[in-house]
Design a protein around this motif. Sequence first.
Motif, PDB file in Angstrom:
ATOM      1  N   GLU A 147       0.830  -1.202   0.000  1.00 54.45           N
ATOM      2  CA  GLU A 147       0.000   0.000   0.000  1.00 54.45           C
ATOM      3  C   GLU A 147       0.867   1.255   0.000  1.00 54.45           C
ATOM      4  O   GLU A 147       0.521   2.264  -0.593  1.00 54.45           O
ATOM      5  N   ARG A 148       1.992   1.129   0.663  1.00 53.89           N
ATOM      6  CA  ARG A 148       2.825   2.316   0.782  1.00 53.89           C
ATOM      7  C   ARG A 148       3.517   2.668  -0.531  1.00 53.89           C
ATOM      8  O   ARG A 148       3.638   3.838  -0.881  1.00 53.89           O
ATOM      9  N   HIS A 149       3.984   1.664  -1.186  1.00 57.45           N
ATOM     10  CA  HIS A 149       4.896   1.945  -2.298  1.00 57.45           C
ATOM     11  C   HIS A 149       4.329   1.722  -3.697  1.00 57.45           C
ATOM     12  O   HIS A 149       4.907   2.210  -4.653  1.00 57.45           O
ATOM     13  N   LEU A 150       3.270   0.976  -3.761  1.00 54.06           N
ATOM     14  CA  LEU A 150       2.794   0.675  -5.112  1.00 54.06           C
ATOM     15  C   LEU A 150       1.532   1.465  -5.414  1.00 54.06           C
ATOM     16  O   LEU A 150       0.741   1.767  -4.503  1.00 54.06           O
ATOM     17  N   PRO A 151       1.341   1.787  -6.646  1.00 52.21           N
ATOM     18  CA  PRO A 151       0.125   2.500  -7.029  1.00 52.21           C
ATOM     19  C   PRO A 151      -1.109   1.623  -6.870  1.00 52.21           C
ATOM     20  O   PRO A 151      -0.995   0.412  -6.685  1.00 52.21           O
ATOM     21  N   LEU A 152      -2.227   2.275  -6.973  1.00 53.16           N
ATOM     22  CA  LEU A 152      -3.475   1.605  -6.637  1.00 53.16           C
ATOM     23  C   LEU A 152      -3.743   0.394  -7.532  1.00 53.16           C
ATOM     24  O   LEU A 152      -4.207  -0.641  -7.050  1.00 53.16           O
ATOM     25  N   GLU A 153      -3.459   0.534  -8.801  1.00 53.86           N
ATOM     26  CA  GLU A 153      -3.793  -0.581  -9.702  1.00 53.86           C
ATOM     27  C   GLU A 153      -3.017  -1.841  -9.340  1.00 53.86           C
ATOM     28  O   GLU A 153      -3.534  -2.956  -9.428  1.00 53.86           O
ATOM     29  N   TYR A 154      -1.792  -1.668  -8.869  1.00 57.54           N
ATOM     30  CA  TYR A 154      -1.011  -2.838  -8.478  1.00 57.54           C
ATOM     31  C   TYR A 154      -1.492  -3.361  -7.133  1.00 57.54           C
ATOM     32  O   TYR A 154      -1.438  -4.555  -6.868  1.00 57.54           O
ATOM     33  N   ARG A 155      -1.913  -2.436  -6.317  1.00 55.45           N
ATOM     34  CA  ARG A 155      -2.411  -2.878  -5.015  1.00 55.45           C
ATOM     35  C   ARG A 155      -3.608  -3.798  -5.192  1.00 55.45           C
ATOM     36  O   ARG A 155      -3.756  -4.796  -4.474  1.00 55.45           O
ATOM     37  N   GLN A 156      -4.446  -3.447  -6.139  1.00 55.14           N
ATOM     38  CA  GLN A 156      -5.619  -4.293  -6.382  1.00 55.14           C
ATOM     39  C   GLN A 156      -5.193  -5.685  -6.781  1.00 55.14           C
ATOM     40  O   GLN A 156      -5.852  -6.670  -6.443  1.00 55.14           O
ATOM     41  N   LEU A 157      -4.131  -5.785  -7.483  1.00 51.84           N
ATOM     42  CA  LEU A 157      -3.691  -7.094  -7.938  1.00 51.84           C
ATOM     43  C   LEU A 157      -3.045  -7.887  -6.809  1.00 51.84           C
ATOM     44  O   LEU A 157      -3.062  -9.114  -6.822  1.00 51.84           O
ATOM     45  N   LEU A 158      -2.474  -7.186  -5.846  1.00 52.60           N
ATOM     46  CA  LEU A 158      -1.683  -7.887  -4.846  1.00 52.60           C
ATOM     47  C   LEU A 158      -2.466  -8.170  -3.568  1.00 52.60           C
ATOM     48  O   LEU A 158      -2.275  -9.219  -2.941  1.00 52.60           O
ATOM     49  N   ILE A 159      -3.285  -7.224  -3.178  1.00 49.13           N
ATOM     50  CA  ILE A 159      -3.973  -7.392  -1.902  1.00 49.13           C
ATOM     51  C   ILE A 159      -5.369  -7.916  -2.167  1.00 49.13           C
ATOM     52  O   ILE A 159      -6.150  -7.288  -2.869  1.00 49.13           O
ATOM     53  N   PRO A 160      -5.679  -9.083  -1.608  1.00 49.02           N
ATOM     54  CA  PRO A 160      -7.018  -9.625  -1.820  1.00 49.02           C
ATOM     55  C   PRO A 160      -8.074  -8.718  -1.248  1.00 49.02           C
ATOM     56  O   PRO A 160      -7.926  -8.179  -0.163  1.00 49.02           O
ATOM     57  N   CYS A 161      -9.108  -8.554  -2.011  1.00 49.53           N
ATOM     58  CA  CYS A 161     -10.148  -7.632  -1.596  1.00 49.53           C
ATOM     59  C   CYS A 161     -11.496  -8.204  -2.013  1.00 49.53           C
ATOM     60  O   CYS A 161     -11.605  -8.857  -3.050  1.00 49.53           O
ATOM     61  N   ALA A 162     -12.486  -7.988  -1.187  1.00 50.03           N
ATOM     62  CA  ALA A 162     -13.816  -8.528  -1.477  1.00 50.03           C
ATOM     63  C   ALA A 162     -14.524  -7.626  -2.465  1.00 50.03           C
ATOM     64  O   ALA A 162     -14.529  -6.409  -2.320  1.00 50.03           O
ATOM     65  N   PHE A 163     -15.057  -8.279  -3.445  1.00 47.74           N
ATOM     66  CA  PHE A 163     -15.800  -7.515  -4.447  1.00 47.74           C
ATOM     67  C   PHE A 163     -17.259  -7.894  -4.379  1.00 47.74           C
ATOM     68  O   PHE A 163     -17.642  -8.833  -3.674  1.00 47.74           O
ATOM     69  N   SER A 164     -18.036  -7.188  -5.108  1.00 43.37           N
ATOM     70  CA  SER A 164     -19.468  -7.487  -5.122  1.00 43.37           C
ATOM     71  C   SER A 164     -19.671  -8.880  -5.681  1.00 43.37           C
ATOM     72  O   SER A 164     -18.880  -9.359  -6.478  1.00 43.37           O
ATOM     73  N   GLY A 165     -20.741  -9.522  -5.210  1.00 40.15           N
ATOM     74  CA  GLY A 165     -20.987 -10.894  -5.652  1.00 40.15           C
ATOM     75  C   GLY A 165     -20.234 -11.873  -4.786  1.00 40.15           C
ATOM     76  O   GLY A 165     -20.021 -13.010  -5.172  1.00 40.15           O
ATOM     77  N   ASN A 166     -19.796 -11.386  -3.620  1.00 40.84           N
ATOM     78  CA  ASN A 166     -19.146 -12.277  -2.675  1.00 40.84           C
ATOM     79  C   ASN A 166     -17.937 -12.959  -3.292  1.00 40.84           C
ATOM     80  O   ASN A 166     -17.771 -14.169  -3.222  1.00 40.84           O
ATOM     81  N   SER A 167     -17.139 -12.145  -3.943  1.00 47.61           N
ATOM     82  CA  SER A 167     -15.939 -12.723  -4.559  1.00 47.61           C
ATOM     83  C   SER A 167     -14.718 -11.944  -4.080  1.00 47.61           C
ATOM     84  O   SER A 167     -14.773 -10.744  -3.889  1.00 47.61           O
ATOM     85  N   VAL A 168     -13.621 -12.662  -3.992  1.00 40.84           N
ATOM     86  CA  VAL A 168     -12.373 -12.030  -3.608  1.00 40.84           C
ATOM     87  C   VAL A 168     -11.465 -12.028  -4.834  1.00 40.84           C
ATOM     88  O   VAL A 168     -11.245 -13.068  -5.441  1.00 40.84           O
ATOM     89  N   PHE A 169     -10.933 -10.813  -5.092  1.00 41.85           N
ATOM     90  CA  PHE A 169     -10.283 -10.832  -6.408  1.00 41.85           C
ATOM     91  C   PHE A 169      -8.953 -11.542  -6.424  1.00 41.85           C
ATOM     92  O   PHE A 169      -8.900 -12.618  -6.981  1.00 41.85           O
ATOM     93  N   PRO A 170      -7.897 -11.098  -5.944  1.00 41.39           N
ATOM     94  CA  PRO A 170      -6.810 -12.048  -6.142  1.00 41.39           C
ATOM     95  C   PRO A 170      -7.121 -13.238  -5.272  1.00 41.39           C
ATOM     96  O   PRO A 170      -6.981 -13.145  -4.063  1.00 41.39           O
TER      97      PRO A 170
END
Lengths: 573, 88
Positions: free
Chosen positions: A548-571
Motif C-alpha cells: 500500500e505504501r509503495h505501489l500504485p493503486l492498480e497494483y495494489r488491487q492485484l496484490l492485496i485480496p479484496c472482497a468484491f461485489s458478488g461475494n468474490s475475492v479478487f486475487p
Amino acid sequence: MAETMAESYNRESEPTTRTLLRRVLDTADTRTPRRRRSARVSAQKALLETPSSRRLSSPTKMNVRRRSHRARSIGRLAHVHTSGNLEEQTPRTLLKNILLTAPESSIMMPESVVKPVPTPQVVQSSRRESSRGSLELQLPELEPPTTLALGLLAPGRRKQRLRLSVFQQGMDQGLPLSQEPRGNASASSLTSSLNLTFATPLQPQSVQRPGLARRPPTRRAVDVGAFLQDLRDTSLALASPGDSLRTPVATLQMDTVLEDTQPFSQPLVGRSPSVYHSLPCTEAEDAERAVSHRTQSSGPRLQNHNPRKPAQLLAAKAKKVDALAVSFPNNSSAISGEDGVEPLQDGVGEEAEERMEEGLSVSKVMDTTGTQGSVRTEKSKGYREMTEAVEAKEPEGSSGDEDISGRTASTELASSTTEFLQARRPQFLEPAPPPSTAVLSSEPLEPLSTRLPPRARTPGPRPRQDPHKTGLSHYVKLFSFYSKMPMEKAALEMVEKCLDKYFQHLCDDLEVFAAHAGRKTVRPEDLELLMRRQGLVNDQVSLHVLVERHLPLEYRQLLIPCAFSGNSVFPAQ
Amino acid sequence: MAFSTTVSQRKHIKRKAPRGFLKRVFKRQKPHLRLETSGDLLVHLNCLLFVHRLAEESRMNAFESKCGVIKKEHVQAAAKVILKKSRG
C-alpha cells in the motif's frame, strides 16, 4: 562484301550511318590493295552472322564452335598482313580529318560523326575475341573514312541530314530492335539449361567491357582486375569444360546482336536519353560505344602531354600490333575465354590508342577537346544509366564490385549488366542451376539473403540491450528520486551495477526458496519470505502495508485480496 | 561542475512497474523457473525498497563526507552494505 552487307542489313533497310559506311568501304576496297582483307572480313562476318541465325533456329554448340575456330584460323592469317599495313595507311589520316572536321560542323553532329568510327571498331574488338583476325577487321573500317575524307565535310553534312531522319527512325525502331536481343536473352535463359550457348553469350560481353574500360585510369584497372579474377575463379570452378567452348560462342552472338541494333542506338545515345533509358538492350551497345569514346577521350588526354609525332606513333602502333599478333595465338591455343580477355583488352587498348594517335597527329588538341566534351556529355548520361542500372541490380545483390567495375569499366557495363548479370549470376552463384529458373529467381533471392541479414544484425543486439538498460534506468531514476540529491553520472552507472547484482542475488534466492518448497514456480510466499529475511517485512510491517505504501493503486488491487461485489475475492487466495 | 557530470534530482517519476522487464530478467536468470502471476509486482516492490534503501544509504554517505553531490564512492559504499542486507 556488298552482298553480305546487304544481307545483314536488309532488315534495317534504312539509310543509317552504318550502311553509308559500308558502302564507302565497298568502294574503298576496290581502290585499295587490301581488298583481300575486306573480302576476308566479309567472309568472317558471314560466318559470324550465320551461326547466330542458326542458333536462333537450332542452337547447338557444335556449329558455333566450328565457326569460331574457322574464324580464328582466318584471323591468324590476316594478322601478318595487318602489321605491315598499319604504317602505310594514309587513309587513317583521312579518318582523323573526318573526326576533326565533324565536330566543328554542328553541336549535334560531332558525336554522331565521331561515333560511327569508334563503334565499328568496338564491334571489331568484340570480334577479335571470337576470331583472332580482328586486326584485319580494323583496317577495312578505317578505310571507309578515307573515302569519306576525300569528300570531307560534304558527306558529313549529308550524314547529318540523314541522321535526323535516321535518328527518328531509330527512335521508332529502336524499341523493336531492342526487344530482339531481349528475346534472345530470355530464350537463352529459358533454354539455358540445355543450351549453354544462349546463356553464356552475354557473359563474354561483360568480360569485354572491363577490358575496354581497363585502359583509362589505374584505379579502374585494379577494380576490374579483381572483378575479372573473381569471375574467372567462379567460372573456372563451376564450369571448367564449358568455359572454353562458351566464350567464343558468346562473343559471336554478341557481335551479331550488336550489329543488328547498332545504327539505331548511336543516335539515341547522344540525343535522346529518355528513349535511351527505355531501351535497355540498346544500352549495352551504347555502352560499348561509350567505352570506345572513353578510351578515345582518355587517350587524347594522355597523349596531349606527349609530343605528337606521327612517325613515333606509327612505330608504336606497329609494335602494338606485333604484341597483338603474339597475344592472339595464345588465345587460339588457350581457348578459354579468360585467357582471351587480357589479350583482347590489349587489343582494344591498342585500337583506342591508334585512334587517339591518328586523331591527334592529324588534328589539333582543340578538336579533340571538343570531341571530348561531347564524349563527356555522353558519359554523364552513361553514368546516369549506370546508376539506374545499379539500382535495378541492387535488389539482385550486385554489390560494390559491380558498381565499381561498372563505373570503372564504363557506363556500358552497367547498362549492359542488366542483361548480362542475369546470365552471369546464375552461373557464378549457383554452379549447376537450371539457369532458366535461376536467372529470374536466384538473383533477387540471393541479394535478399545476403543483404538483409547484416541489416537485421545491427538492430538485433541493440534491442536486446536496450530493454534491459531502459528497465534498469527506470530504477536508476527511482534512485535519483529517492536520493533527493544531485548525483554524478558515474554514480548512476554504479547504481546500475548494483541493480544487476541485486537482480542476480534476488533470482538466486527465489530459486532456492522455490526449490526448498519443492516447487518450480516462484510464488508470492517466496517473495514475502525473501522480504522478511531482508528485514523489509517484520511483525510491525506486513507485506500488504508495504504494497500500500509503495505501489500504485492498480497494483495494489492485484496484490492485496479484496472482497468484491458478488461475494468474490479478487486475487483469489 | 558541472552540469554534464552531475544529474539533478528527479522531481517526477513514473510509478508504473516495468513488468515486462522484470519478467524477462527473471526468465533470463532462471529459465527453468516460472514466476507466478503478480510475482513480478512483488519483485518490483522488493526492488523498489532496495533502491530506496540504497539511495538513503548513499545519501547518508554523501552527507557524512560533506559532499553535496552523491558520488560514485558513496554509492559503492552504500551498495556494499545494502547488498549484504538484502541477501536472501
